[in-house]
Design an enzyme around this catalytic site. Structure first.
Site, PDB file in Angstrom:
ATOM      1  N   ASP A  38       5.912 -12.259   2.280  1.00  0.00           N
ATOM      2  CA  ASP A  38       6.154 -10.997   1.551  1.00  0.00           C
ATOM      3  C   ASP A  38       7.554 -10.434   1.796  1.00  0.00           C
ATOM      4  O   ASP A  38       7.703  -9.283   2.214  1.00  0.00           O
ATOM      5  CB  ASP A  38       5.107  -9.947   1.934  1.00  0.00           C
ATOM      6  CG  ASP A  38       3.681 -10.463   1.840  1.00  0.00           C
ATOM      7  OD1 ASP A  38       3.363 -11.121   0.841  1.00  0.00           O
ATOM      8  OD2 ASP A  38       2.886 -10.199   2.769  1.00  0.00           O
ATOM      9  N   GLY A 113      -8.887  -8.713   3.901  1.00  0.00           N
ATOM     10  CA  GLY A 113     -10.201  -8.577   3.296  1.00  0.00           C
ATOM     11  C   GLY A 113     -10.770  -7.178   3.303  1.00  0.00           C
ATOM     12  O   GLY A 113     -11.914  -6.967   2.891  1.00  0.00           O
ATOM     13  N   ASN A 148      -7.006  -0.624  -3.569  1.00  0.00           N
ATOM     14  CA  ASN A 148      -6.551  -0.924  -2.208  1.00  0.00           C
ATOM     15  C   ASN A 148      -5.091  -0.516  -2.031  1.00  0.00           C
ATOM     16  O   ASN A 148      -4.222  -0.913  -2.804  1.00  0.00           O
ATOM     17  CB  ASN A 148      -6.700  -2.424  -1.935  1.00  0.00           C
ATOM     18  CG  ASN A 148      -6.591  -2.772  -0.469  1.00  0.00           C
ATOM     19  OD1 ASN A 148      -6.563  -1.898   0.385  1.00  0.00           O
ATOM     20  ND2 ASN A 148      -6.524  -4.059  -0.167  1.00  0.00           N
ATOM     21  N   ALA A 149      -4.819   0.264  -0.994  1.00  0.00           N
ATOM     22  CA  ALA A 149      -3.476   0.801  -0.736  1.00  0.00           C
ATOM     23  C   ALA A 149      -2.639  -0.189   0.075  1.00  0.00           C
ATOM     24  O   ALA A 149      -2.346   0.033   1.253  1.00  0.00           O
ATOM     25  CB  ALA A 149      -3.573   2.135  -0.012  1.00  0.00           C
ATOM     26  N   SER A 168      -4.140  -4.539  -4.701  1.00  0.00           N
ATOM     27  CA  SER A 168      -4.599  -5.916  -4.807  1.00  0.00           C
ATOM     28  C   SER A 168      -6.109  -5.925  -4.939  1.00  0.00           C
ATOM     29  O   SER A 168      -6.792  -5.060  -4.411  1.00  0.00           O
ATOM     30  CB  SER A 168      -4.201  -6.718  -3.573  1.00  0.00           C
ATOM     31  OG  SER A 168      -4.995  -6.362  -2.470  1.00  0.00           O
ATOM     32  N   TYR A 169      -6.590  -6.916  -5.656  1.00  0.00           N
ATOM     33  CA  TYR A 169      -8.037  -7.091  -5.801  1.00  0.00           C
ATOM     34  C   TYR A 169      -8.659  -5.726  -6.133  1.00  0.00           C
ATOM     35  O   TYR A 169      -8.031  -4.924  -6.813  1.00  0.00           O
ATOM     36  CB  TYR A 169      -8.609  -7.731  -4.545  1.00  0.00           C
ATOM     37  CG  TYR A 169      -8.117  -9.156  -4.364  1.00  0.00           C
ATOM     38  CD1 TYR A 169      -8.984 -10.238  -4.504  1.00  0.00           C
ATOM     39  CD2 TYR A 169      -6.766  -9.425  -4.095  1.00  0.00           C
ATOM     40  CE1 TYR A 169      -8.538 -11.550  -4.365  1.00  0.00           C
ATOM     41  CE2 TYR A 169      -6.318 -10.735  -3.954  1.00  0.00           C
ATOM     42  CZ  TYR A 169      -7.205 -11.788  -4.090  1.00  0.00           C
ATOM     43  OH  TYR A 169      -6.755 -13.069  -3.961  1.00  0.00           O
ATOM     44  N   TRP A 170      -9.875  -5.430  -5.711  1.00  0.00           N
ATOM     45  CA  TRP A 170     -10.447  -4.079  -5.925  1.00  0.00           C
ATOM     46  C   TRP A 170      -9.947  -3.396  -7.206  1.00  0.00           C
ATOM     47  O   TRP A 170      -9.489  -2.259  -7.191  1.00  0.00           O
ATOM     48  CB  TRP A 170     -10.152  -3.186  -4.710  1.00  0.00           C
ATOM     49  CG  TRP A 170     -11.041  -3.490  -3.551  1.00  0.00           C
ATOM     50  CD1 TRP A 170     -12.310  -3.062  -3.364  1.00  0.00           C
ATOM     51  CD2 TRP A 170     -10.717  -4.291  -2.414  1.00  0.00           C
ATOM     52  NE1 TRP A 170     -12.815  -3.565  -2.187  1.00  0.00           N
ATOM     53  CE2 TRP A 170     -11.852  -4.321  -1.580  1.00  0.00           C
ATOM     54  CE3 TRP A 170      -9.582  -5.001  -2.023  1.00  0.00           C
ATOM     55  CZ2 TRP A 170     -11.904  -5.011  -0.392  1.00  0.00           C
ATOM     56  CZ3 TRP A 170      -9.631  -5.688  -0.841  1.00  0.00           C
ATOM     57  CH2 TRP A 170     -10.767  -5.696  -0.036  1.00  0.00           C
ATOM     58  N   GLU A 206      -1.991  -8.851  -7.300  1.00  0.00           N
ATOM     59  CA  GLU A 206      -1.472  -7.965  -6.261  1.00  0.00           C
ATOM     60  C   GLU A 206       0.053  -8.013  -6.241  1.00  0.00           C
ATOM     61  O   GLU A 206       0.695  -8.619  -7.104  1.00  0.00           O
ATOM     62  CB  GLU A 206      -2.034  -8.362  -4.889  1.00  0.00           C
ATOM     63  CG  GLU A 206      -1.695  -9.769  -4.442  1.00  0.00           C
ATOM     64  CD  GLU A 206      -2.429 -10.175  -3.173  1.00  0.00           C
ATOM     65  OE1 GLU A 206      -3.339  -9.446  -2.734  1.00  0.00           O
ATOM     66  OE2 GLU A 206      -2.091 -11.238  -2.623  1.00  0.00           O
TER      67      GLU A 206
END
Length: 319
Positions: A38, A113, A148-149, A168-170, A206
């Site tokens: 990242d 996760g 998701n933060a 990301s996701y969620w 994400e």
């Protein structure tokens, strides 16, 4: 060099317009300490500084954008609030920029996760490792939230408004408006914008990074599975909009809220699962800065840097 770049751009545009496949380039040459996740990078008066996930936000410096040297971390000690979101005090996915004579870095603290997560802000007068002062939490989520933060990215739009995209996701990528004087959420605008998602669980999109080019805002995002070495399926896609808050659509007109996204970079040869990207505007053009898993080195995560070209229809590609 510029003539060669124009030739590459013209060739890429012709291939894209005719529907022909365009081979992805290998990452530009980098040496030294380049094992990263990242990455985000900025150019300062003394050279390049790159920050990445883990440590207290790992730092590397370079004078030429080729050779990178490990240079400690952004933070000397962990802020106390990190423990609420990460038992190991493990910050992720920093985003660095320079605004109004100071450096800002948004970053996430979480655990793999989980959406018990928070985005923090740190400031510095130099941008150098060890110089950062934490300013606390900007936005947080709990397991009760549907988003998701993590993976924050600051955008200052053409009207001077500040926005923070993340997620990301969620249910995917979200955005809030910030107060430029504090770098925190703007109290008078509590709208939570939805920018991108996938049509089915686990909604694997994400790492947003939004940049302005021409008349459009471009949302770069990472899709599919990260962090699995040679089994990673990460890839970078993009959509664009005339508004920072969307709607973002891909080259075919498909909304990024319906799973759309035009491919920018994906697995090719030894370069497996590229993603976790950021975009830097440098003296020789725009750069895509990302990590990938090296298929010739047991899936070790490494730094990738490529120049970004823009075709005649205004869509980005890497070369």
């Amino acid at each position: 060099m510029r003539r060669l770049s124009r030739l590459i751009a013209a060739t890429a545009t012709a291939l894209l317009l005719t529907g022909a496949a365009l081979a992805y380039p290998n990452p530009g040459r980098v040496t030294g300490d380049v094992v990263v996740h990242d990455p985000t990078m900025i150019r300062t008066s003394s050279g390049y500084v790159l920050y990445s996930t883990h440590g207290f936000l790992e730092a590397r410096t370079s004078t030429d954008r080729v050779h990178f040297t490990r240079a400690g971390n952004a933070f000397r000690t962990a802020p106390s609030w990190w423990r609420t979101y990460s038992s190991g005090n493990d910050p992720w996915a920093p985003d660095i920029s320079q605004q109004g004579g100071r450096y800002l870095m948004y970053y996430a603290v979480s655990s793999f996760g989980s959406n018990n997560s928070a985005i923090g802000l740190a400031t510095s007068t130099t941008g150098q490792p060890g110089s950062w002062t934490d300013q606390g939490v900007v936005y947080a989520t709990t397991t009760a939230n549907d988003h998701n933060a993590i993976d924050p990215n600051l955008l200052v739009d053409s009207s001077g408004r500040w926005w923070l995209s993340f997620g990301s996701y969620w249910t995917g990528i979200r955005m809030i408006r910030l107060n430029p004087s504090t770098g925190k959420r703007l109290s008078s605008d509590q709208t939570l914008h939805h920018l991108a998602t996938r049509p089915d669980a686990p909604y694997a999109v994400e790492a947003p990074d939004i940049v302005k080019h021409g008349n459009h805002y471009y949302l770069f995002a990472s899709y599919d599975r990260c962090c699995a070495g040679t089994s990673s399926t990460y890839k970078v896609k993009v959509g664009r909009s005339t508004s920072p808050t969307g709607p973002y659509t891909d080259r075919a007109g498909v909304s990024m809220l319906s799973g759309g996204g035009t491919m920018v970079l994906e697995t090719h040869g030894r370069v497996i699962g590229p993603g976790g990207q950021s975009v830097l505007s440098d003296v020789d053009g725009d750069l895509l800065v990302y990590h990938y898993y090296d298929g010739n080195d047991n899936g070790t995560p490494k730094l990738g840097i490529n120049l970004i070209g823009w075709d005649s229809a205004g869509w980005p590609y890497v070369y």
